[in-house]
Design an enzyme around this catalytic site. Structure first.
Site, PDB file in Angstrom:
ATOM      1  N   ASP A   8       0.796  -1.239   0.000  1.00  0.00           N
ATOM      2  CA  ASP A   8       0.000   0.000   0.000  1.00  0.00           C
ATOM      3  C   ASP A   8       0.831   1.293   0.000  1.00  0.00           C
ATOM      4  O   ASP A   8       1.440   1.634   1.016  1.00  0.00           O
ATOM      5  CB  ASP A   8      -0.936   0.043   1.217  1.00  0.00           C
ATOM      6  N   GLU A  39      -4.247   1.993  -2.954  1.00  0.00           N
ATOM      7  CA  GLU A  39      -5.527   2.431  -2.367  1.00  0.00           C
ATOM      8  C   GLU A  39      -5.386   3.611  -1.408  1.00  0.00           C
ATOM      9  O   GLU A  39      -6.373   4.244  -1.071  1.00  0.00           O
ATOM     10  CB  GLU A  39      -6.226   1.262  -1.660  1.00  0.00           C
ATOM     11  N   ASN A  40      -4.155   3.899  -0.936  1.00  0.00           N
ATOM     12  CA  ASN A  40      -3.957   5.025  -0.016  1.00  0.00           C
ATOM     13  C   ASN A  40      -3.064   6.110  -0.609  1.00  0.00           C
ATOM     14  O   ASN A  40      -2.561   6.971   0.111  1.00  0.00           O
ATOM     15  CB  ASN A  40      -3.305   4.556   1.287  1.00  0.00           C
ATOM     16  N   HIS A  68     -10.418   1.312   0.166  1.00  0.00           N
ATOM     17  CA  HIS A  68     -10.429   2.751  -0.123  1.00  0.00           C
ATOM     18  C   HIS A  68     -10.523   3.060  -1.619  1.00  0.00           C
ATOM     19  O   HIS A  68     -10.411   4.222  -2.009  1.00  0.00           O
ATOM     20  CB  HIS A  68      -9.190   3.426   0.468  1.00  0.00           C
ATOM     21  N   HIS A 152      -6.740  -8.064  -0.289  1.00  0.00           N
ATOM     22  CA  HIS A 152      -6.744  -6.901   0.584  1.00  0.00           C
ATOM     23  C   HIS A 152      -7.655  -7.189   1.770  1.00  0.00           C
ATOM     24  O   HIS A 152      -8.870  -7.046   1.686  1.00  0.00           O
ATOM     25  CB  HIS A 152      -7.237  -5.699  -0.238  1.00  0.00           C
ATOM     26  N   HIS A 177      -3.377  -4.350   3.056  1.00  0.00           N
ATOM     27  CA  HIS A 177      -4.367  -3.644   3.870  1.00  0.00           C
ATOM     28  C   HIS A 177      -3.931  -3.317   5.288  1.00  0.00           C
ATOM     29  O   HIS A 177      -4.238  -2.235   5.779  1.00  0.00           O
ATOM     30  CB  HIS A 177      -5.721  -4.372   3.930  1.00  0.00           C
ATOM     31  N   HIS A 179      -1.003  -2.666   6.480  1.00  0.00           N
ATOM     32  CA  HIS A 179       0.122  -1.725   6.485  1.00  0.00           C
ATOM     33  C   HIS A 179       1.264  -2.180   7.393  1.00  0.00           C
ATOM     34  O   HIS A 179       2.169  -1.404   7.683  1.00  0.00           O
ATOM     35  CB  HIS A 179      -0.316  -0.304   6.877  1.00  0.00           C
TER      36      HIS A 179
END
Ligand SMILES: [Fe+2]
Ligand SMILES: [Fe+2]
Length: 265
Positions: A8, A39-40, A68, A152, A177, A179
């Site tokens: 991510d 996604e981030n 996200h 994820h 997901h 992190h």
């Protein structure tokens, strides 16, 4: 083929790490294809067309998403129709975008990609990632045995179970997901490379990307506290996977954790 998967990408620090390290890493490690979870990438939540354009410039071939993927205004959704932009496949039909892709390497080799979202503790009403994932994999296998799954998900058990469920049918199942990178990278008995979580490429001095004082405040007060991305520390979290082109089986998986000091500082 040698695949680099980047965990991510989080906010401006993550994008800076990518700009600074990716071109050299692709060359140093002789990477054939790079896939990243984005996604981030936009301020900690979602992705935008402009950021995707920059990611491609640095050397990312395809981008995956997660919970996200839809955390951006509807008006910005259009880039999700681009062929190498994925969001989880098991969101209900009717949403924009898609969860599978086949990318063609410059020498003609094919890599199939499936992006799935876990349900446990996150999105409990989504379609079953196991059943929809297997159907997607079977369809891609008609074109190539080399397949990457970005799962994820929050729960380590759900990620481990999906990897075992798809063992031998895909080249790799890489979790995203949380992190937080896990140290359990391995090749499963039927030839699928697996890691529970590839981790995050972003600010290391943070609570999963956000400023720690704000996150602590929310835990203490149990009321809404606005979170902002941390701007402290920088790391790259990724895995490199070697895949046998003919069988699609993984030959090796290596976990990458680099602390990055920006060269222009
Ligand atoms: Fe994330
Ligand atoms: Fe996520």
């Amino acid at each position: 083929m040698r695949l680099l998967f980047i965990g991510d990408i989080f906010s401006s620090i993550g994008r800076r790490v990518l700009a600074d390290r990716l071109p050299a890493l692709l060359e140093e490690r002789q990477i054939d294809v790079c896939v990243a979870n984005g996604e981030n990438a936009a301020g900690g939540r979602g992705l935008t067309g402009n950021i995707w354009k920059k990611m491609r410039k640095y050397g990312v071939t395809a981008v995956t998403g997660g919970n996200h993927s839809f955390s951006i205004p509807d008006s910005a959704y259009r880039f999700m129709d681009e062929p190498m932009v994925l969001r989880p496949h098991n969101f209900p039909p009717g949403n924009i975008g898609k969860g599978t892709a086949i990318c063609t390497l410059p020498d003609g080799r094919l890599l199939g990609i499936v992006n799935l979202q876990g349900r446990t503790f996150v999105h409990e009403a989504l379609d079953c990632p196991f059943r929809t994932g297997l159907a997607a994999v079977e369809e891609l296998r008609e074109q190539t045995p080399c397949i990457l799954v970005d799962f994820h998900a929050e729960a380590t058990s759900e990620k481990g179970a999906l990897a075992r469920f798809l063992d031998g049918k895909v080249s790799a199942v890489v979790g995203t997901h949380t992190h937080v990178q896990t140290a359990d990278e391995r090749i499963l008995p039927c030839g699928t490379a697996f890691i529970t979580d590839a981790g995050m490429t972003g600010p290391e001095d943070s609570i999963i990307g956000m400023k720690h004082d704000q996150v602590i405040r929310r835990f203490l007060l149990q009321t809404h506290v606005r979170f902002e991305p941390s701007e402290s520390g920088a790391m790259l979290n990724a895995v490199i996977i070697d895949i046998d082109d003919a069988s699609g089986k993984a030959l090796a998986i290596e976990r990458i954790f680099e602390r990055v000091t920006f060269s222009r500082e």
